[in-house]
Design an enzyme around this catalytic site. Structure first.
Site, PDB file in Angstrom:
ATOM      1  N   SER A   1       0.824  -1.270   0.039  1.00  0.00           N
ATOM      2  CA  SER A   1      -0.035   0.170  -0.018  1.00  0.00           C
ATOM      3  C   SER A   1       0.819   1.200   0.019  1.00  0.00           C
ATOM      4  O   SER A   1       1.421   1.505  -0.883  1.00  0.00           O
ATOM      5  CB  SER A   1      -0.947  -0.122   1.285  1.00  0.00           C
ATOM      6  N   HIS A   2       0.919   1.980   1.095  1.00  0.00           N
ATOM      7  CA  HIS A   2       1.302   3.418   1.068  1.00  0.00           C
ATOM      8  C   HIS A   2       2.717   3.223   1.568  1.00  0.00           C
ATOM      9  O   HIS A   2       3.453   4.199   1.410  1.00  0.00           O
ATOM     10  CB  HIS A   2       0.784   4.204   2.038  1.00  0.00           C
TER      11      HIS A   2
ATOM     12  N   ASP B   1      -3.183   6.266  -3.010  1.00  0.00           N
ATOM     13  CA  ASP B   1      -2.255   5.382  -2.568  1.00  0.00           C
ATOM     14  C   ASP B   1      -1.628   4.235  -3.723  1.00  0.00           C
ATOM     15  O   ASP B   1      -1.956   3.906  -4.615  1.00  0.00           O
ATOM     16  CB  ASP B   1      -2.511   5.082  -1.044  1.00  0.00           C
TER      17      ASP B   1
ATOM     18  N   ASP C   1      -2.060   1.128  -3.781  1.00  0.00           N
ATOM     19  CA  ASP C   1      -2.930   0.078  -4.289  1.00  0.00           C
ATOM     20  C   ASP C   1      -4.266   0.658  -4.478  1.00  0.00           C
ATOM     21  O   ASP C   1      -5.282  -0.204  -4.810  1.00  0.00           O
ATOM     22  CB  ASP C   1      -2.813  -1.010  -3.257  1.00  0.00           C
TER      23      ASP C   1
ATOM     24  N   ASP D   1      -6.545   2.144  -2.916  1.00  0.00           N
ATOM     25  CA  ASP D   1      -7.790   2.203  -1.989  1.00  0.00           C
ATOM     26  C   ASP D   1      -7.911   3.394  -1.147  1.00  0.00           C
ATOM     27  O   ASP D   1      -8.934   3.426  -0.324  1.00  0.00           O
ATOM     28  CB  ASP D   1      -7.729   0.691  -0.988  1.00  0.00           C
ATOM     29  N   ARG D   2      -7.080   4.164  -1.146  1.00  0.00           N
ATOM     30  CA  ARG D   2      -6.954   5.403  -0.182  1.00  0.00           C
ATOM     31  C   ARG D   2      -6.919   6.794  -1.107  1.00  0.00           C
ATOM     32  O   ARG D   2      -6.658   6.766  -2.413  1.00  0.00           O
ATOM     33  CB  ARG D   2      -6.032   5.436   0.598  1.00  0.00           C
TER      34      ARG D   2
ATOM     35  N   LYS E   1     -11.957  -0.378   0.932  1.00  0.00           N
ATOM     36  CA  LYS E   1     -11.789   0.966   0.741  1.00  0.00           C
ATOM     37  C   LYS E   1     -11.584   1.477  -0.622  1.00  0.00           C
ATOM     38  O   LYS E   1     -10.858   0.550  -1.408  1.00  0.00           O
ATOM     39  CB  LYS E   1     -10.993   1.683   1.719  1.00  0.00           C
TER      40      LYS E   1
HETATM   41  C1  VG1 Z   1      -2.861   2.044   8.299  1.00  0.00           C
HETATM   42  C2  VG1 Z   1      -3.952   3.246   8.412  1.00  0.00           C
HETATM   43  C3  VG1 Z   1      -5.208   2.257   8.594  1.00  0.00           C
HETATM   44  C4  VG1 Z   1      -5.398   1.533   7.087  1.00  0.00           C
HETATM   45  C5  VG1 Z   1      -4.164   0.494   7.029  1.00  0.00           C
HETATM   46  C6  VG1 Z   1      -4.113  -0.177   5.813  1.00  0.00           C
HETATM   47  O1  VG1 Z   1      -2.745   1.290   9.403  1.00  0.00           O
HETATM   48  O2  VG1 Z   1      -3.878   3.838   9.940  1.00  0.00           O
HETATM   49  O3  VG1 Z   1      -6.369   3.130   8.756  1.00  0.00           O
HETATM   50  O4  VG1 Z   1      -6.558   0.625   7.236  1.00  0.00           O
HETATM   51  O5  VG1 Z   1      -3.050   1.510   7.028  1.00  0.00           O
HETATM   52  O6  VG1 Z   1      -4.208   0.915   4.640  1.00  0.00           O
HETATM   53  P1  VG1 Z   1      -1.680   1.215  10.578  1.00  0.00           P
HETATM   54  O7  VG1 Z   1      -1.866   0.181  11.319  1.00  0.00           O
HETATM   55  O8  VG1 Z   1      -0.401   1.464  10.073  1.00  0.00           O
HETATM   56  O9  VG1 Z   1      -2.108   2.456  11.427  1.00  0.00           O
HETATM   57  V1  VG1 Z   1      -3.755   0.600   3.255  1.00  0.00           V
HETATM   58  O10 VG1 Z   1      -4.114   1.572   2.133  1.00  0.00           O
HETATM   59  O11 VG1 Z   1      -2.271   0.001   3.756  1.00  0.00           O
HETATM   60  O12 VG1 Z   1      -4.412  -0.908   2.623  1.00  0.00           O
HETATM   61 CO    CO Z   2      -3.829   1.231   0.501  1.00  0.00          CO
END
Ligand code: VG1
Ligand code: CO
Length: 543
Positions: free
Chosen positions: A113-114, A277, A279, A281-282, A376
């Site tokens: 993801s990010h 982001d 993938d 989803d954000r 998301k």
């Molecule tokens: C983070 C965000 C959370 C989100 C998760 C996955 O998690 O705070 O809200 O659901 O990333 O998003 P954490 O545990 O680092 O706070 V993604 O876009 O990685 O699938």
């Molecule tokens: Co993501």
């Protein structure tokens, strides 16, 4: 083609976090590491014999190699069909949609993801179940159990599949169907929104900038915004997915999408800006001269969703993660619909969506979605905003001002302290928790503590309980602080401090978030003895 069983495993530390397993790419590249996690996943779901899977990723380094490995393992484990995005690309919401549309048994998403990508950065894998959503905790717990006892995995000696070639392929007995990653998703979006109205908006000179951050959303955003909705060429920037996301973090926030933010705050800013982001989803939403916090975005979308065809009949309810501001609760209250507070991570929304208890869900981390999929969905949020803008014919800034005048404003900011030594972060959390009984009634930086607790979630649908989902302190006068440790990092600990201050409709709603949150921030620093625990009080990232 010969089937083989390779002796390997177990590997330590293969416990899925907030969103799948994330590690340094080189860890995933260790012989057998990815394989043992994938085999453990298959074992945890009773095998994949005769089953079908959707497979795709965000295009980061090792995406294609990992897909080849997984395809061979799925074939060796007897899977019947793998539906794969062309070039190995599929956004997370697109995977969710495909699982549902094709009625597959689940899917695997290759993404961190990010987190940044590259051989020296991060890689990840998530498993989604048959409803299209992230594996719930009961499943991730079984997966983890399997990783602890695995001793071998199955694979097949077969040539690589040409991931660029659309159509049917074969590995052993398993069919591999390579599909256009965008087409089904774009068609779904067209059923939800008034494309005619959005098209007319662009035709009328409305200008937008969408930063795909060199990640997977580029092809989706170009196809939908530019090709179908007629936004001018160049609306979508950084649109070609790259293995290392152009060297940045594909994290849609004012820090990592800095160039977009600067453009949106400049005198020549377009009407509307957005980013997504790694993938897809954000999302980040920003109007001309006006950043929309993700918590406010959820609230505005909830209040205005009826302006889009898919939500015309109204919403069943709205769910938000616990650290997300209460802004959407206020909307739900006024609309007389359900509102829910869940732990961080999309997996907790699945039951509520499946049971029809909510229509919209959101997280403060810029994740927003609806019951159209079970993830998301960044581009969906952008399109819903566009549909609302096309209907209301107002600027983003004016929509926010109207919203705050009606509901009041939940000033909000998240402060991240990255790469904190794990022991120091744990000690800070323990120090805070140890004070819970004595905190109520005490004064800190002019604020009086009302309550303090550790958040436990009782799922209203299946009755499951998830404990230790974040520490929260609420103060008299509408301030709240939440602290939790990230479950997506790959180095040390990331401490997330979520700050909120409510100001009613008649209060001054024009302060900067920093000014409005100064007291609650100072109180948290004091209560947690932050300086003595982690040696600093200034965060690395504020969103
Ligand atoms: C983070 C965000 C959370 C989100 C998760 C996955 O998690 O705070 O809200 O659901 O990333 O998003 P954490 O545990 O680092 O706070 V993604 O876009 O990685 O699938
Ligand atoms: Co993501």
């Amino acid at each position: 083609m010969t089937l083989s069983t390779i002796k390997k495993g177990p590997f330590e530390g293969q416990k899925p976090g907030t969103s799948g397993l994330r590690k340094k790419t080189r860890v995933f590249m260790e012989p057998g590491y990815l394989e043992c996690f994938v085999q453990s996943t298959f074992n945890a779901i009773g095998g994949v014999a005769g089953k079908s899977l959707v497979i795709g990723g965000d295009g980061r380094f090792y995406n294609d190699k990992a897909i080849q490995i997984i395809l061979k393992m799925a074939a060796a484990n007897g899977a019947a069909l793998a539906v794969v995005g062309q070039g190995g690309l599929l956004s997370t919401p697109a995977v969710s949609h495909l699982i549902r549309k094709r009625k597959t048994d689940g899917g695997l998403i290759l993404s961190a993801s990010h987190n940044p990508g590259g051989i020296d950065e991060d890689f990840g894998i998530k498993y989604n179940v048959a409803n299209g959503g992230p594996a719930p905790e009961s499943v991730t717990a079984r997966m983890f159990d399997e990783t602890l006892k695995i001793t071998e995995y199955r694979t097949i000696d077969a040539p690589d599949i040409a991931l660029g070639d659309l159509g049917l392929h074969q590995i052993g007995e398993m069919q591999v169907e390579i599909i256009d990653p965008v087409a089904d998703y774009a068609a779904l979006m067209e059923t939800l929104f008034d494309f005619g109205k959005i098209k007319a908006l662009f035709a009328g000179g409305f200008m937008m900038r969408f930063d795909a951050m060199h990640a997977v959303t580029g092809p989706y955003a170009k196809a939908i915004l530019e090709d179908r909705l007629g936004a001018p060429a160049g609306t979508v920037i950084n649109a070609v997915p790259s293995e290392d996301f152009g060297g940045g973090h594909p994290d849609p926030n004012p820090v990592w999408a800095k160039a977009l933010m600067e453009e949106m705050m400049s005198p020549t800013a377009p009407d509307f800006g957005a980013a997504s982001d790694g993938d897809g989803d954000r999302n980040m939403i920003v109007g001309r001269g006006s950043y929309v916090t993700p918590s406010d975005s959820l609230a505005v979308l909830a209040a205005n969703a009826h302006l889009a065809p898919a939500y015309e009949a109204g919403l069943a309810g709205v769910a938000r993660s616990m650290p997300t501001s209460a802004a959407s609760d206020l909307v739900a209250q006024k609309l007389g619909i359900n509102s829910f507070e869940t732990p961080t991570g999309w997996k907790f929304f699945g039951n509520l969506l499946d049971a029809g208890k909510v229509t919209l869900c959101g997280e403060e981390s810029a994740g927003t979605g609806s019951d159209h999929v079970r993830e998301k969905d960044g581009l969906w949020a952008v399109l819903l905003w566009l549909n609302i803008l096309a209907q209301r014919k107002q600027s983003v800034a004016d929509i926010l001002v109207d919203h705050w005048a009606e509901y009041g404003r939940n000033y909000y900011s998240r402060h991240d302290y990255e790469a904190v030594p794990t022991e120091a972060a744990n000690a800070l959390m323990a120090h805070l928790e140890a004070q819970f009984d004595s905190l109520p009634g005490t004064q800190w930086s002019g604020l009086s503590v009302r309550a303090a607790d550790s958040f436990s979630y009782h799922d209203p649908v299946d009755g499951s309980v998830s404990e230790n989902q974040g520490l929260r302190i609420s103060f008299e006068g509408g301030a709240r602080a939440v602290l939790r440790l990230s479950g997506t990092g790959t180095e040390g600990a990331t401490l997330r401090v979520y700050l909120e201050q409510y100001a009613g409709p008649d209060a001054d709603n024009s302060l900067t978030a920093e000014a409005a949150l100064a007291s609650v921030r100072a109180a948290v620093i004091e209560i947690t003895a932050m300086q003595s625990h982690i040696g600093r009080t200034a965060p690395d990232v504020r969103t």
